[in-house]
Design an enzyme around this catalytic site. Sequence first.
Site, PDB file in Angstrom:
ATOM      1  N   SER A 145     -67.058 -61.195  22.143  1.00  0.00           N
ATOM      2  CA  SER A 145     -68.432 -61.100  22.062  1.00  0.00           C
ATOM      3  C   SER A 145     -69.263 -62.542  22.572  1.00  0.00           C
ATOM      4  O   SER A 145     -68.967 -62.924  23.759  1.00  0.00           O
ATOM      5  CB  SER A 145     -68.820 -60.822  20.584  1.00  0.00           C
ATOM      6  OG  SER A 145     -70.366 -60.680  20.444  1.00  0.00           O
TER       7      SER A 145
ATOM      8  N   ASP B 253     -69.610 -49.209  20.958  1.00  0.00           N
ATOM      9  CA  ASP B 253     -70.062 -50.524  20.468  1.00  0.00           C
ATOM     10  C   ASP B 253     -71.651 -50.876  20.272  1.00  0.00           C
ATOM     11  O   ASP B 253     -72.177 -50.394  21.136  1.00  0.00           O
ATOM     12  CB  ASP B 253     -69.728 -51.769  21.514  1.00  0.00           C
ATOM     13  CG  ASP B 253     -69.832 -53.266  21.039  1.00  0.00           C
ATOM     14  OD1 ASP B 253     -70.773 -53.347  20.125  1.00  0.00           O
ATOM     15  OD2 ASP B 253     -69.033 -54.194  21.501  1.00  0.00           O
TER      16      ASP B 253
ATOM     17  N   HIS C 299     -67.248 -52.480  17.616  1.00  0.00           N
ATOM     18  CA  HIS C 299     -67.407 -54.036  18.153  1.00  0.00           C
ATOM     19  C   HIS C 299     -66.233 -54.512  17.356  1.00  0.00           C
ATOM     20  O   HIS C 299     -66.520 -55.385  16.399  1.00  0.00           O
ATOM     21  CB  HIS C 299     -68.795 -54.695  17.602  1.00  0.00           C
ATOM     22  CG  HIS C 299     -69.040 -55.903  18.374  1.00  0.00           C
ATOM     23  ND1 HIS C 299     -69.046 -56.005  19.654  1.00  0.00           N
ATOM     24  CD2 HIS C 299     -69.107 -57.205  18.022  1.00  0.00           C
ATOM     25  CE1 HIS C 299     -69.464 -57.497  20.018  1.00  0.00           C
ATOM     26  NE2 HIS C 299     -69.421 -57.876  18.936  1.00  0.00           N
TER      27      HIS C 299
END
Length: 223
Positions: free
Chosen positions: A119, A173, A204
């Site tokens: 991320s 996600d 995610h």
Amino acid sequence: MSEVLLPFVEVCTRPNPTACVIWMHGLGDSGHGFAPIVKELKLPESLAVRFLFPHAPERPVTINNGMQMRAWYDIKSFDFNSRADLAGVQESAAAVSRLVDNQISQGIAAERIVLGGFSQGGVIALHLGTRIKHKLAGIMALSTYMCEPDKLAAQASDTNKTTPIMMAHGDHDEVVPHFLGNAAYKILADNGFNATWTTYNMQHNVCYQEIQDIASWLEKVFC
């Protein structure tokens, strides 16, 4: 951010490591978040790797009502074109670059170093990995995107054009939409980088198959 090295969690698979993975966490997490994954990778005994999981500095994050948390950069807007604060990205990339230099000074060759991140951490890995002057073993970008992709062509270094870049993303996600990760992959490919793209049936996070694929990829880049 000072010139002092970022604090980090260190996990070595074997004594006297000859390779290093610098793995950046996501927003609000810390270096402790991904440290347990080293055991799950089950790397071969012949591969002695030092994993460094640095802690991002604490800073207020605009989209979270200015709450103070560990973050590699501020997120000022949910707008896809400006969600990553460039100044913060550059600052964090410079801090991670100092970690790379530190590992080189300890005897780990640059070509035995992987930059990785999840991320927000993946944003830093991509930003630094495509601009750093050292030839790296690989770049790993998980469930992430690219900061100001339109600037890559002008700023990219040719040093890591052939370096393997593993990009992985969840099909479901909702934090970093799939299309953002895929757009980053396409920008890399269009600029001549050696990137691969894999999707997983997940949100995610990371999944079992992805961990297995990361392990296989690390074995290849460190062979």
